[in-house]
Design a protein around this motif. Structure first.
Motif, mmCIF file in Angstrom:
data_model
loop_
_atom_site.group_PDB
_atom_site.id
_atom_site.type_symbol
_atom_site.label_atom_id
_atom_site.label_comp_id
_atom_site.label_asym_id
_atom_site.label_seq_id
_atom_site.Cartn_x
_atom_site.Cartn_y
_atom_site.Cartn_z
ATOM 1 N N VAL A 55 -18.341 23.761 -25.394
ATOM 2 C CA VAL A 55 -17.331 22.940 -24.728
ATOM 3 C C VAL A 55 -17.474 23.072 -23.217
ATOM 4 O O VAL A 55 -17.443 22.076 -22.493
ATOM 5 C CB VAL A 55 -15.912 23.338 -25.202
ATOM 6 N N ASP A 56 -17.663 24.286 -22.732
ATOM 7 C CA ASP A 56 -17.809 24.496 -21.286
ATOM 8 C C ASP A 56 -19.031 23.770 -20.736
ATOM 9 O O ASP A 56 -18.977 23.197 -19.641
ATOM 10 C CB ASP A 56 -17.900 25.985 -20.956
ATOM 11 N N GLU A 57 -20.131 23.769 -21.478
ATOM 12 C CA GLU A 57 -21.332 23.062 -21.033
ATOM 13 C C GLU A 57 -21.107 21.555 -21.008
ATOM 14 O O GLU A 57 -21.545 20.861 -20.082
ATOM 15 C CB GLU A 57 -22.518 23.395 -21.936
ATOM 16 N N ILE A 58 -20.416 21.036 -22.026
ATOM 17 C CA ILE A 58 -20.133 19.601 -22.067
ATOM 18 C C ILE A 58 -19.261 19.213 -20.878
ATOM 19 O O ILE A 58 -19.531 18.227 -20.186
ATOM 20 C CB ILE A 58 -19.462 19.208 -23.399
ATOM 21 N N ILE A 59 -18.241 19.993 -20.622
ATOM 22 C CA ILE A 59 -17.348 19.702 -19.501
ATOM 23 C C ILE A 59 -18.077 19.828 -18.175
ATOM 24 O O ILE A 59 -17.838 19.057 -17.245
ATOM 25 C CB ILE A 59 -16.093 20.594 -19.564
ATOM 26 N N SER A 60 -19.002 20.761 -18.080
ATOM 27 C CA SER A 60 -19.797 20.893 -16.863
ATOM 28 C C SER A 60 -20.621 19.632 -16.613
ATOM 29 O O SER A 60 -20.750 19.170 -15.481
ATOM 30 C CB SER A 60 -20.715 22.113 -16.977
ATOM 31 N N ASP A 61 -21.166 19.057 -17.694
ATOM 32 C CA ASP A 61 -21.972 17.836 -17.576
ATOM 33 C C ASP A 61 -21.115 16.581 -17.440
ATOM 34 O O ASP A 61 -21.549 15.583 -16.859
ATOM 35 C CB ASP A 61 -22.893 17.688 -18.789
ATOM 36 N N TYR A 62 -19.912 16.620 -18.002
ATOM 37 C CA TYR A 62 -19.002 15.471 -17.994
ATOM 38 C C TYR A 62 -17.611 15.943 -17.542
ATOM 39 O O TYR A 62 -16.691 16.074 -18.344
ATOM 40 C CB TYR A 62 -18.914 14.832 -19.391
ATOM 41 N N PRO A 63 -17.459 16.218 -16.245
ATOM 42 C CA PRO A 63 -16.213 16.837 -15.763
ATOM 43 C C PRO A 63 -14.961 15.967 -15.888
ATOM 44 O O PRO A 63 -13.850 16.477 -15.710
ATOM 45 C CB PRO A 63 -16.518 17.159 -14.299
ATOM 46 N N SER A 64 -15.119 14.703 -16.235
ATOM 47 C CA SER A 64 -13.940 13.848 -16.379
ATOM 48 C C SER A 64 -13.247 14.015 -17.726
ATOM 49 O O SER A 64 -12.190 13.429 -17.959
ATOM 50 C CB SER A 64 -14.315 12.374 -16.179
#
Length: 76
Positions: free
Chosen positions: A43-52
């Motif tokens: 989840v943290d990696e996804i949010i890092s790539d897609y911060p919106s």
């Protein structure tokens, strides 16, 4: 997360990505998020790539996909 919460976070608009379900307010399709989760991306990696998007958006995408599988049957 109940069904209302899922549909508060997921939208489908024919003018955005040809109507593919997306995280509401973005052009990030549900299938992309589900694919990333399936590949083991955190989840943290996804949010890092897609911060919106938020962790709740990711959960809603996975729940949305599970609901589709509950009601549809496809031959592989």
């Amino acid at each position: 997360m109940d069904d209302k919460e899922i549909f508060d976070r997921i939208s489908s608009d024919p003018d955005i990505l040809h109507g593919k379900p997306c995280i509401k307010g973005t052009r990030i399709p549900v299938y992309l998020i589900v694919s990333l989760v399936a590949e083991g991306v955190t989840v943290d990696e996804i949010i890092s790539d897609y911060p919106s998007i938020t962790p709740e958006d990711i959960k809603a995408a996975v729940k949305y996909a599970s609901k589709l599988c509950e009601y549809e049957a496809y031959a592989i």
